[in-house]
Design an enzyme around this catalytic site. Structure first.
Site, PDB file in Angstrom:
ATOM      1  N   CYS A  58       0.817  -1.210   0.000  1.00  0.00           N
ATOM      2  CA  CYS A  58       0.000   0.000   0.000  1.00  0.00           C
ATOM      3  C   CYS A  58       0.857   1.270   0.000  1.00  0.00           C
ATOM      4  O   CYS A  58       1.676   1.462   0.900  1.00  0.00           O
ATOM      5  CB  CYS A  58      -0.891  -0.008   1.238  1.00  0.00           C
ATOM      6  SG  CYS A  58      -1.819   1.508   1.500  1.00  0.00           S
ATOM      7  N   TRP A  99      -7.394  -6.822   4.022  1.00  0.00           N
ATOM      8  CA  TRP A  99      -6.076  -7.204   4.523  1.00  0.00           C
ATOM      9  C   TRP A  99      -6.191  -8.259   5.620  1.00  0.00           C
ATOM     10  O   TRP A  99      -7.001  -8.126   6.545  1.00  0.00           O
ATOM     11  CB  TRP A  99      -5.358  -5.987   5.088  1.00  0.00           C
ATOM     12  CG  TRP A  99      -5.198  -4.850   4.130  1.00  0.00           C
ATOM     13  CD1 TRP A  99      -5.881  -3.669   4.126  1.00  0.00           C
ATOM     14  CD2 TRP A  99      -4.275  -4.777   3.040  1.00  0.00           C
ATOM     15  NE1 TRP A  99      -5.447  -2.860   3.103  1.00  0.00           N
ATOM     16  CE2 TRP A  99      -4.459  -3.516   2.421  1.00  0.00           C
ATOM     17  CE3 TRP A  99      -3.312  -5.649   2.520  1.00  0.00           C
ATOM     18  CZ2 TRP A  99      -3.714  -3.102   1.313  1.00  0.00           C
ATOM     19  CZ3 TRP A  99      -2.579  -5.240   1.417  1.00  0.00           C
ATOM     20  CH2 TRP A  99      -2.780  -3.992   0.823  1.00  0.00           C
ATOM     21  N   LYS A 150     -14.654   0.929   6.578  1.00  0.00           N
ATOM     22  CA  LYS A 150     -13.592   0.781   5.594  1.00  0.00           C
ATOM     23  C   LYS A 150     -12.314   0.419   6.344  1.00  0.00           C
ATOM     24  O   LYS A 150     -11.767   1.227   7.086  1.00  0.00           O
ATOM     25  CB  LYS A 150     -13.398   2.067   4.792  1.00  0.00           C
ATOM     26  CG  LYS A 150     -12.354   1.932   3.692  1.00  0.00           C
ATOM     27  CD  LYS A 150     -12.222   3.223   2.902  1.00  0.00           C
ATOM     28  CE  LYS A 150     -11.164   3.113   1.822  1.00  0.00           C
ATOM     29  NZ  LYS A 150     -11.008   4.364   1.038  1.00  0.00           N
ATOM     30  N   TYR A 151     -11.816  -0.787   6.136  1.00  0.00           N
ATOM     31  CA  TYR A 151     -10.753  -1.346   6.969  1.00  0.00           C
ATOM     32  C   TYR A 151      -9.411  -1.227   6.258  1.00  0.00           C
ATOM     33  O   TYR A 151      -8.878  -2.191   5.709  1.00  0.00           O
ATOM     34  CB  TYR A 151     -11.094  -2.793   7.322  1.00  0.00           C
ATOM     35  CG  TYR A 151     -12.485  -2.931   7.904  1.00  0.00           C
ATOM     36  CD1 TYR A 151     -12.871  -2.174   9.009  1.00  0.00           C
ATOM     37  CD2 TYR A 151     -13.428  -3.778   7.327  1.00  0.00           C
ATOM     38  CE1 TYR A 151     -14.150  -2.283   9.548  1.00  0.00           C
ATOM     39  CE2 TYR A 151     -14.698  -3.897   7.845  1.00  0.00           C
ATOM     40  CZ  TYR A 151     -15.060  -3.142   8.964  1.00  0.00           C
ATOM     41  OH  TYR A 151     -16.328  -3.237   9.486  1.00  0.00           O
ATOM     42  N   VAL A 153      -5.271   0.313   5.729  1.00  0.00           N
ATOM     43  CA  VAL A 153      -3.986   0.577   6.365  1.00  0.00           C
ATOM     44  C   VAL A 153      -3.422   1.843   5.733  1.00  0.00           C
ATOM     45  O   VAL A 153      -3.781   2.180   4.592  1.00  0.00           O
ATOM     46  CB  VAL A 153      -3.004  -0.608   6.194  1.00  0.00           C
ATOM     47  CG1 VAL A 153      -3.455  -1.807   6.979  1.00  0.00           C
ATOM     48  CG2 VAL A 153      -2.791  -0.970   4.716  1.00  0.00           C
ATOM     49  N   GLU A 168      -5.089   7.998   8.857  1.00  0.00           N
ATOM     50  CA  GLU A 168      -4.837   8.962   7.788  1.00  0.00           C
ATOM     51  C   GLU A 168      -3.330   9.129   7.623  1.00  0.00           C
ATOM     52  O   GLU A 168      -2.655   9.732   8.457  1.00  0.00           O
ATOM     53  CB  GLU A 168      -5.493  10.302   8.116  1.00  0.00           C
ATOM     54  CG  GLU A 168      -5.152  11.439   7.148  1.00  0.00           C
ATOM     55  CD  GLU A 168      -5.288  11.062   5.692  1.00  0.00           C
ATOM     56  OE1 GLU A 168      -4.257  11.103   4.972  1.00  0.00           O
ATOM     57  OE2 GLU A 168      -6.398  10.702   5.260  1.00  0.00           O
ATOM     58  N   SER A 169      -2.800   8.613   6.532  1.00  0.00           N
ATOM     59  CA  SER A 169      -1.343   8.557   6.350  1.00  0.00           C
ATOM     60  C   SER A 169      -0.698   9.932   6.322  1.00  0.00           C
ATOM     61  O   SER A 169       0.408  10.117   6.844  1.00  0.00           O
ATOM     62  CB  SER A 169      -1.007   7.790   5.068  1.00  0.00           C
ATOM     63  OG  SER A 169      -1.494   8.468   3.920  1.00  0.00           O
ATOM     64  N   TYR A 216      -5.397   5.743  -9.001  1.00  0.00           N
ATOM     65  CA  TYR A 216      -6.599   4.995  -8.619  1.00  0.00           C
ATOM     66  C   TYR A 216      -7.815   5.494  -9.390  1.00  0.00           C
ATOM     67  O   TYR A 216      -8.698   4.705  -9.742  1.00  0.00           O
ATOM     68  CB  TYR A 216      -6.835   5.119  -7.114  1.00  0.00           C
ATOM     69  CG  TYR A 216      -5.851   4.333  -6.289  1.00  0.00           C
ATOM     70  CD1 TYR A 216      -6.097   3.003  -5.949  1.00  0.00           C
ATOM     71  CD2 TYR A 216      -4.660   4.900  -5.857  1.00  0.00           C
ATOM     72  CE1 TYR A 216      -5.186   2.270  -5.210  1.00  0.00           C
ATOM     73  CE2 TYR A 216      -3.737   4.185  -5.125  1.00  0.00           C
ATOM     74  CZ  TYR A 216      -4.005   2.865  -4.800  1.00  0.00           C
ATOM     75  OH  TYR A 216      -3.097   2.141  -4.073  1.00  0.00           O
TER      76      TYR A 216
END
Length: 357
Positions: A58, A99, A150-151, A153, A168-169, A216
């Protein structure tokens, strides 16, 4: 305060997020707490308190793994890397696939529809969940009482309070950059310096929708018009990046910043995955000297190469969405990471400037 969706909620993945014209519309992350050094903060920075759940595949998770390495926080924040191939998470309840944790002693896997593979039950670095005993990332969210559905990473997990801090990256990497300096090996590295914040924010504002999320938008488009819009914007931005990097060393100036972290993880995957799988075939990094040189320099920075696992990157994309790749056949590719190991010219821009004087 944790931000969550109102009940009832629908279990979903990014593949379910579309607008009325077939365009991919990514929903915002739902857990948006902050680790903070402020007195009395609920989530205070502490060594050993926090854990990252991530996937090698990811790009959003890769951001966090990369900043963790660049700041030297490996001994401060622990990590678990999930299996790259999505599996059914509650087959007795719904159709959700997502995942899962690796099981070195498990049975070989196929894709969620039973095709492809067989894939190993655990690739190197894939391990069982060390804290909650969950079989999948969905179980971690349910442990925290999630009501969004919504699962994804990455997850920054608080081992003390047994809850999710953030998924939130973009915000997690800023926490890692600034809030753990007391424990960081490389505390002097600032990926979001005050004097470049306007430039960084400006770059992020167009790179995110057209490149990071743009790939995406191309790959998950459900109509030709949605794809055409996305690929047009992506191509324009790719060329804009090319022009910028012909004239300066990094994307937001002459210093390496979070904007480069965010761009690197997408461009790393571009040729091996997105050109083929997401139909972003108007451009390639391999044939764009300025961008290739840029990626080589970052890839060869201390600690970066160890965060890159192209095998699991490709395994995830090509095996997790049977509606896009029924039999989960993984293209061989041209070994892009070998290309990144070749020498780069870090003085390329200064040489060009001298020639222009």
């Amino acid at each position: 305060m944790t931000i969550t969706a109102a009940k009832p909620f629908t279990v979903r993945t990014a593949l379910d997020e579309h607008g009325v014209k077939g365009e991919f519309v990514r929903k915002d992350a739902s857990w948006r707490n902050w680790v903070s050094r402020a007195p009395g903060a609920k989530f205070a920075p502490e060594k050993g308190r926090y854990h990252l759940y991530v996937a090698h595949a990811c790009p959003w998770a890769h951001r966090t793994v990369l900043v963790r390495a660049l700041k030297g926080l490996e001994d401060v924040i622990s990590i678990t890397i999930v299996h790259p191939t999505w599996q059914r998470t509650r087959p007795e309840e719904d159709e959700h696939a997502g995942w899962v944790f690796g099981d070195p002693n498990g049975e070989p896997l196929r894709n969620k529809d039973g095709n492809g593979g067989p894939f190993p039950p655990a690739y190197p670095d894939n391990e069982p969940d060390p804290f909650c005993g969950a079989k999948n990332i969905r179980g971690i969210y349910e442990k925290a009482g999630d009501t969004d559905g919504k699962y994804s990473v990455p997850i920054l997990w608080d081992k003390k309070l047994n809850t999710i801090v953030s998924n939130e990256s973009s915000e997690i990497i800023r926490m890692l950059n600034s809030e753990f300096n007391e424990f960081a090996k490389y505390k002097d590295l600032d990926l979001y310096p005050e004097h470049l914040r306007d430039a960084i924010d400006t770059v992020n504002d167009w790179v995110y929708p057209t490149i990071n999320n743009g790939v995406y938008r191309c790959g998950f488009a459900k109509t030709q018009s949605a794809y055409d819009t996305a690929i047009h914007e992506l191509t324009e931005s790719f060329d804009r990046i090319d022009q910028i990097l012909q004239n300066q060393r990094y994307i937001a100036g002459d210093e390496f910043t979070e904007a480069d972290v965010r761009l690197f993880v997408t461009l790393l995957r571009f040729d091996e995955v997105y050109v083929v799988y997401f139909k972003t075939n108007t451009r390639m990094v391999t044939y764009t000297p300025s961008i290739l040189n840029y990626l080589r320099e970052i890839y060869q920075m201390p600690g970066v190469k160890a965060t890159v696992n192209m095998e699991q990157i490709k395994a995830h994309y090509y095996t997790s969405h049977p509606q896009l790749n029924i039999y989960s056949v993984v293209p061989r590719g041209n070994d892009f990471t070998k290309l990144l190991e070749q020498p780069h010219d870090r003085d390329l821009i200064s040489k060009k400037r001298k020639l222009q004087e």
